[in-house]
Design a protein around this motif. Structure first.
Motif, mmCIF file in Angstrom:
data_model
loop_
_atom_site.group_PDB
_atom_site.id
_atom_site.type_symbol
_atom_site.label_atom_id
_atom_site.label_comp_id
_atom_site.label_asym_id
_atom_site.label_seq_id
_atom_site.Cartn_x
_atom_site.Cartn_y
_atom_site.Cartn_z
ATOM 1 N N THR A 95 0.829 -1.203 0.000
ATOM 2 C CA THR A 95 0.000 0.000 0.000
ATOM 3 C C THR A 95 0.868 1.260 0.000
ATOM 4 O O THR A 95 0.354 2.369 0.138
ATOM 5 C CB THR A 95 -0.935 0.035 1.225
ATOM 6 O OG1 THR A 95 -0.139 0.049 2.407
ATOM 7 C CG2 THR A 95 -1.883 -1.157 1.222
ATOM 8 N N ALA A 96 2.163 1.091 -0.171
ATOM 9 C CA ALA A 96 3.098 2.218 -0.145
ATOM 10 C C ALA A 96 2.884 3.131 -1.350
ATOM 11 O O ALA A 96 2.400 2.693 -2.394
ATOM 12 C CB ALA A 96 4.537 1.693 -0.154
ATOM 13 N N PRO A 97 3.283 4.399 -1.218
ATOM 14 C CA PRO A 97 3.253 5.284 -2.373
ATOM 15 C C PRO A 97 4.208 4.738 -3.444
ATOM 16 O O PRO A 97 5.276 4.208 -3.117
ATOM 17 C CB PRO A 97 3.714 6.632 -1.827
ATOM 18 C CG PRO A 97 4.405 6.327 -0.544
ATOM 19 C CD PRO A 97 3.827 5.042 -0.032
ATOM 20 N N LEU A 98 3.820 4.861 -4.688
ATOM 21 C CA LEU A 98 4.543 4.191 -5.772
ATOM 22 C C LEU A 98 6.023 4.577 -5.847
ATOM 23 O O LEU A 98 6.893 3.712 -5.785
ATOM 24 C CB LEU A 98 3.851 4.456 -7.112
ATOM 25 C CG LEU A 98 4.486 3.786 -8.328
ATOM 26 C CD1 LEU A 98 4.466 2.268 -8.198
ATOM 27 C CD2 LEU A 98 3.772 4.221 -9.593
ATOM 28 N N VAL A 99 6.326 5.829 -6.012
ATOM 29 C CA VAL A 99 7.722 6.237 -6.243
ATOM 30 C C VAL A 99 8.564 6.042 -4.990
ATOM 31 O O VAL A 99 9.592 5.358 -5.018
ATOM 32 C CB VAL A 99 7.803 7.695 -6.740
ATOM 33 C CG1 VAL A 99 9.260 8.127 -6.906
ATOM 34 C CG2 VAL A 99 7.049 7.852 -8.056
ATOM 35 N N GLU A 100 8.135 6.651 -3.899
ATOM 36 C CA GLU A 100 8.901 6.549 -2.661
ATOM 37 C C GLU A 100 9.017 5.104 -2.206
ATOM 38 O O GLU A 100 10.082 4.649 -1.784
ATOM 39 C CB GLU A 100 8.257 7.387 -1.551
ATOM 40 C CG GLU A 100 8.227 8.871 -1.818
ATOM 41 C CD GLU A 100 6.979 9.328 -2.581
ATOM 42 O OE1 GLU A 100 6.308 8.494 -3.234
ATOM 43 O OE2 GLU A 100 6.675 10.529 -2.512
ATOM 44 N N GLY A 101 7.916 4.377 -2.288
ATOM 45 C CA GLY A 101 7.916 2.976 -1.880
ATOM 46 C C GLY A 101 8.845 2.124 -2.716
ATOM 47 O O GLY A 101 9.566 1.267 -2.192
ATOM 48 N N ALA A 102 8.834 2.358 -4.020
ATOM 49 C CA ALA A 102 9.698 1.571 -4.908
ATOM 50 C C ALA A 102 11.173 1.825 -4.616
ATOM 51 O O ALA A 102 11.981 0.887 -4.567
ATOM 52 C CB ALA A 102 9.379 1.886 -6.368
ATOM 53 N N VAL A 103 11.526 3.082 -4.409
ATOM 54 C CA VAL A 103 12.931 3.411 -4.118
ATOM 55 C C VAL A 103 13.355 2.795 -2.792
ATOM 56 O O VAL A 103 14.401 2.131 -2.709
ATOM 57 C CB VAL A 103 13.140 4.942 -4.111
ATOM 58 C CG1 VAL A 103 14.500 5.307 -3.535
ATOM 59 C CG2 VAL A 103 12.998 5.501 -5.523
ATOM 60 N N LEU A 104 12.560 2.979 -1.751
ATOM 61 C CA LEU A 104 12.913 2.419 -0.442
ATOM 62 C C LEU A 104 12.940 0.896 -0.473
ATOM 63 O O LEU A 104 13.825 0.275 0.132
ATOM 64 C CB LEU A 104 11.935 2.919 0.621
ATOM 65 C CG LEU A 104 12.028 4.415 0.942
ATOM 66 C CD1 LEU A 104 10.864 4.847 1.809
ATOM 67 C CD2 LEU A 104 13.364 4.743 1.588
ATOM 68 N N ALA A 105 12.003 0.288 -1.196
ATOM 69 C CA ALA A 105 11.976 -1.177 -1.304
ATOM 70 C C ALA A 105 13.209 -1.685 -2.031
ATOM 71 O O ALA A 105 13.806 -2.687 -1.618
ATOM 72 C CB ALA A 105 10.708 -1.625 -2.025
ATOM 73 N N ALA A 106 13.592 -1.018 -3.098
ATOM 74 C CA ALA A 106 14.753 -1.462 -3.870
ATOM 75 C C ALA A 106 16.038 -1.373 -3.055
ATOM 76 O O ALA A 106 16.874 -2.283 -3.090
ATOM 77 C CB ALA A 106 14.875 -0.641 -5.158
ATOM 78 N N VAL A 107 16.187 -0.302 -2.313
ATOM 79 C CA VAL A 107 17.376 -0.148 -1.464
ATOM 80 C C VAL A 107 17.392 -1.240 -0.399
ATOM 81 O O VAL A 107 18.432 -1.891 -0.172
ATOM 82 C CB VAL A 107 17.427 1.261 -0.832
ATOM 83 C CG1 VAL A 107 18.515 1.350 0.235
ATOM 84 C CG2 VAL A 107 17.641 2.317 -1.907
ATOM 85 N N GLU A 108 16.250 -1.467 0.237
ATOM 86 C CA GLU A 108 16.173 -2.494 1.288
ATOM 87 C C GLU A 108 16.417 -3.891 0.710
ATOM 88 O O GLU A 108 17.123 -4.708 1.307
ATOM 89 C CB GLU A 108 14.815 -2.430 1.988
ATOM 90 C CG GLU A 108 14.713 -3.259 3.228
ATOM 91 C CD GLU A 108 15.502 -2.714 4.401
ATOM 92 O OE1 GLU A 108 15.880 -3.531 5.258
ATOM 93 O OE2 GLU A 108 15.750 -1.492 4.491
ATOM 94 N N ALA A 109 15.840 -4.167 -0.448
ATOM 95 C CA ALA A 109 16.032 -5.478 -1.081
ATOM 96 C C ALA A 109 17.495 -5.689 -1.458
ATOM 97 O O ALA A 109 18.021 -6.799 -1.313
ATOM 98 C CB ALA A 109 15.137 -5.607 -2.307
#
Length: 134
Positions: A95-109
């Motif tokens: 349910t994260a915001p698309l841009v911010e969520g994608a960037v944070l998810a990619a860094v964490e992954a």
């Protein structure tokens, strides 16, 4: 192997742009698949594109799906229903915001985090400031 990410958007260009930005932030260490637009290139969503993106990003660590709005949620849920139960258990819709969520998810992954940790990082995108509120 890092958690995979799927970007689902009504716009192919938007999905590709978000994936490009997130990919840069993760130094290319994360598989980021996109499902943007309809099969004929129009604005909208496509279950076939979502299914293909889920297959591309799938791995034993899991897959996080980030969406823009509206029917993207419905189409992603329908695509998940088409997966076998074992695969479905390794996919989370964020349910994260698309841009911010994608960037944070990619860094964490890219740091080797679990699917749950990647999902939590994406959700932190809700808290990212975008300027001063008056």
């Amino acid at each position: 192997m890092a958690v995979g990410i799927v970007i689902v958007s009504h716009s192919a260009r938007l999905a590709e742009g978000v994936a490009e930005l997130a990919g840069q932030m993760s130094m290319g260490e994360v598989t980021i698949a996109v499902a943007g637009g309809t099969d004929d290139g129009s604005i909208g969503t496509s279950i076939d594109k979502v299914t293909a993106a889920l297959q591309k990003a799938a791995n034993p660590e899991g897959t996080l799906v980030l969406l823009d709005l509206g029917s993207a949620v419905m189409v992603a849920e329908m695509a998940l229903e088409m997966l076998d139960p074992q695969e479905r258990e390794r996919v989370l819709i964020s349910t994260a915001p698309l841009v911010e969520g994608a960037v944070l998810a990619a860094v964490e992954a890219s740091a080797g985090s679990t699917l749950q940790e990647v999902a939590e990082a994406a959700n932190n995108g809700h808290e990212m400031p975008k300027g001063k509120h008056r």
